[in-house]
Design a protein around this motif. Structure first.
Motif, short mmCIF file in Angstrom:
data_model
loop_
_atom_site.label_atom_id
_atom_site.label_comp_id
_atom_site.label_asym_id
_atom_site.label_seq_id
_atom_site.Cartn_x
_atom_site.Cartn_y
_atom_site.Cartn_z
N THR A 44 44.67 -27.75 82.73
CA THR A 44 45.78 -27.69 81.79
C THR A 44 45.35 -26.82 80.62
O THR A 44 44.33 -27.07 80.00
N MET A 45 46.12 -25.80 80.34
CA MET A 45 45.76 -24.82 79.32
C MET A 45 46.78 -24.87 78.20
O MET A 45 47.92 -25.28 78.40
N GLU A 46 46.34 -24.41 77.05
CA GLU A 46 47.26 -24.34 75.92
C GLU A 46 47.63 -22.89 75.66
O GLU A 46 46.79 -22.01 75.69
N LEU A 47 48.90 -22.69 75.40
CA LEU A 47 49.40 -21.35 75.14
C LEU A 47 49.57 -21.19 73.63
O LEU A 47 50.21 -22.02 72.99
N GLU A 48 48.94 -20.12 73.11
CA GLU A 48 49.01 -19.89 71.67
C GLU A 48 49.99 -18.78 71.33
O GLU A 48 50.20 -17.87 72.14
N GLU A 157 34.02 -34.83 83.35
CA GLU A 157 35.01 -34.89 82.28
C GLU A 157 36.05 -33.76 82.35
O GLU A 157 37.19 -33.95 82.03
N TYR A 158 35.61 -32.61 82.78
CA TYR A 158 36.52 -31.46 82.91
C TYR A 158 37.42 -31.62 84.13
O TYR A 158 38.40 -30.93 84.28
N ARG B 3 45.60 -16.79 74.73
CA ARG B 3 45.56 -18.12 75.33
C ARG B 3 44.18 -18.72 75.13
O ARG B 3 43.20 -18.02 75.03
N THR B 4 44.14 -20.01 75.10
CA THR B 4 42.85 -20.66 74.98
C THR B 4 42.51 -21.31 76.30
O THR B 4 43.39 -21.70 77.05
N ALA B 5 41.25 -21.40 76.55
CA ALA B 5 40.80 -22.03 77.80
C ALA B 5 40.33 -23.44 77.54
O ALA B 5 39.51 -23.98 78.25
N THR B 6 40.85 -24.02 76.48
CA THR B 6 40.41 -25.38 76.15
C THR B 6 40.99 -26.37 77.14
O THR B 6 42.20 -26.50 77.25
N PRO B 7 40.17 -27.06 77.88
CA PRO B 7 40.70 -28.02 78.84
C PRO B 7 41.21 -29.25 78.11
O PRO B 7 40.76 -29.56 77.02
N LYS B 8 42.14 -29.92 78.74
CA LYS B 8 42.65 -31.14 78.14
C LYS B 8 41.81 -32.32 78.60
O LYS B 8 42.04 -32.91 79.64
N SER B 9 40.82 -32.61 77.86
CA SER B 9 40.03 -33.79 78.22
C SER B 9 39.63 -34.47 76.94
O SER B 9 39.56 -33.86 75.88
N THR B 11 37.02 -35.53 75.46
CA THR B 11 35.88 -35.31 74.58
C THR B 11 35.77 -33.87 74.07
O THR B 11 34.97 -33.60 73.19
N LYS B 12 36.53 -32.96 74.64
CA LYS B 12 36.38 -31.58 74.20
C LYS B 12 37.16 -31.38 72.90
O LYS B 12 38.30 -31.80 72.79
N LYS B 14 39.45 -29.68 70.21
CA LYS B 14 40.55 -28.71 70.23
C LYS B 14 40.06 -27.42 69.60
O LYS B 14 39.18 -27.42 68.75
N ALA B 15 40.69 -26.35 70.00
CA ALA B 15 40.31 -25.06 69.45
C ALA B 15 40.47 -25.03 67.94
O ALA B 15 39.74 -24.36 67.23
N LEU B 209 17.78 -35.92 79.02
CA LEU B 209 19.21 -36.12 78.82
C LEU B 209 19.67 -37.42 79.47
O LEU B 209 20.45 -38.18 78.90
#
Lengths: 449, 370
Positions: A44-48, A157-158, B3-9, B11-12, B14-15, B209
């Motif tokens: 799922t990506m965000e569109l800016e 997680e991803y 566009r951002t490649a930030t996945p929706k999870s 713990t990540k 947000k941009a 780790l």
């Protein structure tokens, strides 16, 4: 007025789902503001927003699936236009005018697959993508066997770099779905050691291109240890991930490693085409007491097939006749099977009935099925999405020559990628990759037509 | 359109989230004052206080390895052993001191200088020697050879021929112990040469780790084949090699079996208490060449002679036994005789045992039938 089009957010994205609008018509946005959430085939990506302005129209409703890349999904009025006091009103008024938004129908990603008629299953089936089938295979085996765990980059997680491990973290927890650092050599070795220590690891490589960093452990540590130990040291591990060319990712990310691994005694090498085989063979791979290299294909992940419901394992080492025919045998595996099926349709229209063998397992090779088909058709073409030299095609041709010479009515031909590193430019890439039309030509040639 | 490649999870970040500080302001200050940067560290190891029987047992084990390796060297010279053959002579105190701190459920893995590790793990000398001569009765049915020997029954996982490959493998054995919750740990031996391989650091990172129960043992015998540590290592204090992964390190006199035994206890206690991995650097010395085919011209005869004379682990243990009154010369001679008998028996067995049947060529490639 600026038109916002759905961008391609991954190399293989052709369409997406407009999951959610994060703005409404009439909102004023600044550059960098988030406009929408788009679900691609991977994430799922965000569109800016690139430029600021007022959102005039949202052309595609939230929740719409199958929106094609390039579709206009919104219109934004520039800041200058918005500066006028009346602008918001104008913008809102403009909405109905632009309402006839071109919402794409779900695309026919199954075009090639549709030719896969002959494979029929007893019992109930469901329509699934290869991606879902792989995930189900892992989940089912993890439910029954506590020693099975998955490790790799972004598997937890991803939810998987290609979404193949989606949902596994939630069901099985972080002890059994393990995110690793970017450390292929290390985690391939660690997984191999864990297998020697009695576990049944599934090691995901984000792509097999990166497994070259780890190939020492796959071959020297995993494949050879049982032999070197006189049969004492088991290594029941599955190395899996996408293999072969993806789309426009260039030479370092586009390579078929099947011939490399298939040359190594001590390994099982599997490269399925259909979702049913992907699931059934992955289940068998996980249950195997031997180390398995399981080669998937990114371009097949999103394709849908009928998959038998329930716990159906497909045996390792057995090829499948996916299309019966009397005139020529096309031998292939992985994505090449789709190309062969496409070629078979063209050939059928010209009166040539091709028999298609999907090898499915590349080591051990099911030579009996190949030779039986050769005995029937007396003509053979090997179809391989990979380089021609020292290839699976080379091996099949050798087997046919050594064990089926008397059945041959024509020299065997191979249709493969061009013998160059895969180029980036769209036209060059197309020219370099396996093509159905070349399979058609080769088939006609061996039929002397 | 960007566009951002930030996945929706979950713990990540947000941009749009504020970026974290790029440097840890405390890092330099902390490292200046203490190289361990304030992470928890094990206590300084204490030299083990051995009982008489214990010290005699250590002596006997070291002697067994020494005599076995001398005999292997002779058999190599006679052409009975082929290929590569790496002798452990000089390093005996390391493996004897470490193994004594382990439980039967623990795992051990090493590289190709592995004969000593196997003997001390309790694998019969006949089976090891017969593997060296390539006989069916060898521990690997004659199909592995000197560098590729294993005994799952004895918790010995090889015997690996690729420099440093055993380090992630051993880390994986530790992963399996933790996953199964069986309380075991993995001892992963490697040399000063292997300590420059990248996969060692990939392993350190994951081991810390995930707090894996692994003891990394660097057997620093000073030479990676012909290259001395000083010529190959920018940080030649190898016990520090884990620092940037927060793996604590201890440097130990690897020529003193009781110092090794003491450090092994510290390491075992650290790992078993769930604190994650630990690194031991054992300063040791090999008297022979890297392998049988190595003329060892990269060091002087005097250097080797001085080491043998002043630091030999077996002679030191012998002196300690006599001085402590744990046994007299006569008893030590008896032990020597017993050990020689074992080695002679093993060598005779290994010379006379038959080679594998030709049909063995095709067995053990795969376990399953397909």
């Amino acid at each position: 007025m600026a038109e916002i089009k759905l961008p391609a957010m991954s190399p293989t994205m052709e369409e997406g789902t407009l999951a959610k609008w994060l703005v409404a018509e009439g909102d004023v946005v600044k550059p960098g503001d988030l406009l929408a959430e788009i679900e691609t085939d991977k994430a799922t990506m965000e569109l800016e927003a690139d430029d600021g302005g007022t959102v005039v129209t949202l052309h595609v409703a939230a929740g719409t699936e199958g929106v094609k890349v390039g579709t206009v999904i919104a219109t934004i009025a520039g800041e200058d236009e918005v500066a006028a006091p009346a602008a918001p009103v104008v913008a809102k008024a403009a909405a109905p005018v632009a309402a006839a938004a071109p919402v794409a129908a779900p695309i026919a990603a199954e075009a090639v697959v549709a030719a896969t008629a002959p494979v029929a299953f007893d019992g109930p089936v469901k329509r699934q993508t290869v991606r879902e089938a792989l995930r189900d295979a892992m989940a089912e085996e993890m439910r029954t066997t506590p020693e099975v765990f998955v490790m790799g980059e972004e598997v937890a997680e991803y939810q998987g770099a290609y979404k193949v491990t989606q949902g596994l973290l939630e069901e099985f927890g972080p002890q059994r779905v393990v995110d690793t650092p970017i450390t292929e050599y290390g985690f391939a070795g660690l997984g191999t050691g864990a297998a020697m220590g009695g576990l049944k690891p599934i090691v995901e490589f984000m792509t097999f291109n990166f497994a070259m960093q780890a190939i020492d452990h796959i071959i020297n540590s995993a494949a050879k240890t049982n032999y070197m130990s006189g049969g004492q040291m088991r290594c029941p591990i599955v190395f899996r991930g996408p293999n072969g060319a993806a789309s426009r990712v260039g030479a370092q990310h586009s390579q078929n490693y099947a011939p490399w691994y298939a040359s190594v005694p001590g390994l099982i090498v599997i490269a399925p085409y259909s979702a049913a085989d992907a699931k059934g063979l992955l289940k068998s791979a996980i249950r195997s007491p031997d180390p398995v290299v399981f080669l998937e294909n990114e371009l097949l992940y999103g394709q849908s097939f009928d998959v038998p419901e329930g716990d159906v394992a497909v045996p390792i080492g057995k090829a499948s006749v996916v299309r019966a025919g009397r005139d020529v045998t096309l031998v292939s595996y992985s994505i090449g099977v789709g190309v062969a099926l496409e070629a078979a349709k063209t050939l059928a229209a010209e009166g040539i009935e091709a028999e298609i063998i999907d090898l499915r397992t590349l080591r051990p090779l099911d030579t009996a099925t190949v030779l039986a088909s050769l005995k029937k058709t007396n003509r053979m073409v090997v179809v391989e999405e990979g380089w021609p030299v020292c290839s699976i095609a080379s091996e099949i041709i050798t087997v046919a020559m050594e064990q089926g010479f008397d059945d041959l009515d024509a020299p065997i031909l191979r249709v493969t990628n061009v013998d160059v590193p895969l180029p980036y430019a769209a036209n060059l890439e197309k020219a370099a990759l396996l093509k159905a039309e070349d399979v058609v030509s080769a088939a006609k040639k061996v039929c002397y037509k | 359109m960007a566009r951002t490649a930030t996945p929706k999870s979950g713990t990540k970040p947000k941009a749009s989230a504020a970026p974290a500080a790029l440097t840890d302001p405390a890092a330099n200050a902390a490292s200046a004052k203490d190289s361990s940067r304030g992470w928890p560290r094990p206590p300084e190891p204490k030299r083990h206080k051995a009982t008489g029987p214990e010290l005699l047992d250590f002596y006997r084990q070291m002697l067994l390895v020494r005599r076995f390796e001398e005999r292997a060297g002779q058999l190599y010279g006679m052409g009975m052993i082929g290929g590569f053959c790496h002798l452990y002579i000089g390093q005996e105190a390391v493996v004897v001191g470490i193994q004594a701190a382990l439980r039967p459920t623990d795992s051990v893995i090493t590289g190709y200088r592995d004969h000593g590790h196997m003997l001390v793990a309790g694998i019969p000398a006949e089976a090891v020697m017969a593997e060296l001569t390539g006989r069916a009765a060898g521990i690997s049915k004659g199909k592995g050879g000197s560098m590729h020997m294993f005994s799952v029954e004895h918790g010995f996982y090889g015997g690996h021929g690729i420099v440093a490959a055993q380090v992630p493998l051993g880390t994986g054995l530790a992963f399996a112990h933790k996953y199964k919750g069986d309380g075991g740990l993995a001892v992963t031996y490697f040399g000063d040469g292997a300590s420059n391989q990248g996969q060692v650091y990939e392993s350190f990172n994951m081991a810390e780790l995930w707090k894996l129960p692994v003891i990394f043992v660097i057997e620093n015998n000073q030479y990676a084949m012909g290259t001395s540590v000083n010529r190959s290592s920018s940080e030649d204090q190898l016990y520090r090699r884990g620092e940037s992964f927060r793996v604590p390190g201890l440097q130990v006199d690897g020529m003193d079996v009781l110092a090794v035994r003491g450090a092994a206890q510290t390491a075992v206690d650290w790992v078993r208490s769930g604190k994650g991995p630990i690194l031991l650097e054992l300063k040791t010395y090999r008297y022979r060449g890297h392998s049988m085919s190595d003329p060892a011209k990269y060091r002087s005869r005097e250097e080797v002679a001085a080491m043998r004379e002043k630091s030999d682990p077996i002679e030191a243990a012998k002196r300690e036994i006599i001085e402590g009154g744990f046994a007299d010369e006569a008893r030590l001679k008896e032990i020597d005789k017993e050990v020689r008998a074992i080695v002679t028996g093993a060598a005779d067995f290994a010379e006379e045992a038959p080679e594998p049947e030709l049909s063995e060529l095709y067995t053990d490639v795969l376990v399953g039938t397909y």
